[in-house]
Design a protein around this motif. Structure first.
Motif, PDB file in Angstrom:
ATOM      1  N   CYS A   1       0.821  -1.214   0.000  1.00  0.00           N
ATOM      2  CA  CYS A   1       0.000   0.000   0.000  1.00  0.00           C
ATOM      3  C   CYS A   1       0.857   1.266   0.000  1.00  0.00           C
ATOM      4  N   ASN A   2       0.488   2.210  -0.860  1.00  0.00           N
ATOM      5  CA  ASN A   2       1.212   3.495  -0.925  1.00  0.00           C
ATOM      6  C   ASN A   2       0.810   4.439   0.205  1.00  0.00           C
ATOM      7  N   TYR A   3      -0.272   4.101   0.924  1.00  0.00           N
ATOM      8  CA  TYR A   3      -0.770   4.977   1.989  1.00  0.00           C
ATOM      9  C   TYR A   3      -0.531   4.382   3.369  1.00  0.00           C
ATOM     10  N   SER A   4       0.364   3.422   3.469  1.00  0.00           N
ATOM     11  CA  SER A   4       0.586   2.687   4.717  1.00  0.00           C
ATOM     12  C   SER A   4       1.008   3.615   5.855  1.00  0.00           C
ATOM     13  N   MET A   5       0.394   3.364   7.028  1.00  0.00           N
ATOM     14  CA  MET A   5       0.757   4.071   8.260  1.00  0.00           C
ATOM     15  C   MET A   5       1.349   3.063   9.239  1.00  0.00           C
ATOM     16  N   GLU A   6       1.934   3.557  10.293  1.00  0.00           N
ATOM     17  CA  GLU A   6       2.606   2.678  11.247  1.00  0.00           C
ATOM     18  C   GLU A   6       1.638   1.669  11.857  1.00  0.00           C
ATOM     19  N   LYS A   7       0.428   2.131  12.209  1.00  0.00           N
ATOM     20  CA  LYS A   7      -0.505   1.213  12.869  1.00  0.00           C
ATOM     21  C   LYS A   7      -1.045   0.157  11.906  1.00  0.00           C
TER      22      LYS A   7
END
Length: 319
Positions: free
Chosen positions: A290-296
């Motif tokens: 995913c290009n929008y990946s966040m830490e959580k």
């Protein structure tokens, strides 16, 4: 369409053991799937090969049994072990169309014998009349031209119509369609999909339809459920999901689908690899691509968020 679901999947999981030497590992084929399906609705499960679509279908057909969760049919939990009477009643109401019309028909039986068998098991009256009706319903007319033929004597489209006739011959309320057009020529697919829609309109039949083809799912479905690595990531009305995808994975699927209006296809770039389902990601299954990946996203599986009636399993829509 009724307001109470005819089928409900509630947190369904299924894993398959595989042996590597002396060690047993598990493929996590279906993970925490929840989905309601209503009478007279056609819902398509869409996703890449190996995402768990067919496994979900076979869990409802009781070819496989779920490890956890519950499947409810007509307000009652489906048992893992049927009595003979319960199984006959369930098989009368829930039928399956398999992907390959040739391998799903007995090659040494004539069409008449293939269609007669389920009626005998269900102790139907007027067996011959019902066989002729079913052939007419799937537009194999006149029936006398087909009942004494073997499957190999028919074309691919005709064989699939026989498979559909066998599925509808007991007048089921639910049909499970496992990529029913993928083995057919492009010119024949539209006719089979129109036939499925006609059967739904004539008999208020509910379909759970599995496909990897977004265009076909939009044409035939009321709703689309997008599946990835054993999980449902987006569920919504078919036009909305295809024309305005919200989940990053659905956007990737839409981008990869051929568009006849575009003379030059879009470049997808590096889309990453499907995760190993023996050791699936701890968090969102699409996070590694995913290009929008966040830490959580890496450690927490997102819950469903509801956006304008659509369910999306993605932290981008948390607020």
């Amino acid at each position: 369409m009724s307001f109470s679901p005819v089928i409900s999947f509630d947190e369904i999981t299924k894993k398959f053991p595989i042996r590597k030497g002396f060690k047993v590992q598990y493929v996590h084929a279906v993970r925490n799937v929840s989905l309601d399906i209503y009478q007279g609705e056609i819902i398509s499960i869409v996703g890449e090969s190996g995402c768990g679509k067919t496994t979900l279908l076979r869990l409802l057909a009781r070819i496989y049994l779920e490890d956890n969760g519950e499947i409810v049919f007509e307000g009652k939990s489906i048992p893992k072990r049927f009595s003979r009477r319960e199984e006959l009643e369930f098989r009368r109401k829930v039928q399956m169309i398999f992907q390959d019309p040739f391998s799903s028909l007995n090659p040494v039986k004539k069409i008449y014998q293939i269609l007669k068998r389920p009626l005998e098991l269900q102790k139907f009256d007027n067996v011959e009349k019902r066989i002729y009706e079913a052939l007419e319903e799937v537009e194999l007319t006149p029936p006398d031209n087909f009942i004494n033929k073997y499957p190999y004597e028919l074309s691919g489209g005709q064989r699939q119509r026989v498979v559909i006739a066998r599925a509808i011959i007991t007048k089921p309320s639910v049909i499970l369609a496992d990529e029913p057009t993928s083995m057919l020529d492009v010119s024949i697919r539209a006719g089979i999909m129109k036939l499925m829609l006609k059967i739904r309109d004539d008999f208020n039949t509910t379909y759970l339809h599995v496909t990897h083809d977004l265009a076909a799912s939009r044409y035939i479905s009321d709703r689309i459920a997008v599946m990835y690595a054993g999980m449902l990531l987006e569920v919504g009305l078919s036009d909305e999901v295809v024309l305005n995808p919200l989940h990053p994975y659905t956007k990737l699927l839409r981008k990869a689908a051929p568009d006849p209006d575009k003379l030059v296809s879009e470049k997808l770039g590096n889309t990453g690899e499907v995760p190993n389902l023996i050791t699936p990601p701890k968090g969102c299954p699409f996070e590694p691509r995913c290009n929008y990946s966040m830490e959580k996203c890496k450690n927490t599986i997102p819950p469903y968020f509801e956006i304008d009636g659509r369910k999306i399993r993605c932290f981008l829509f948390e607020k």
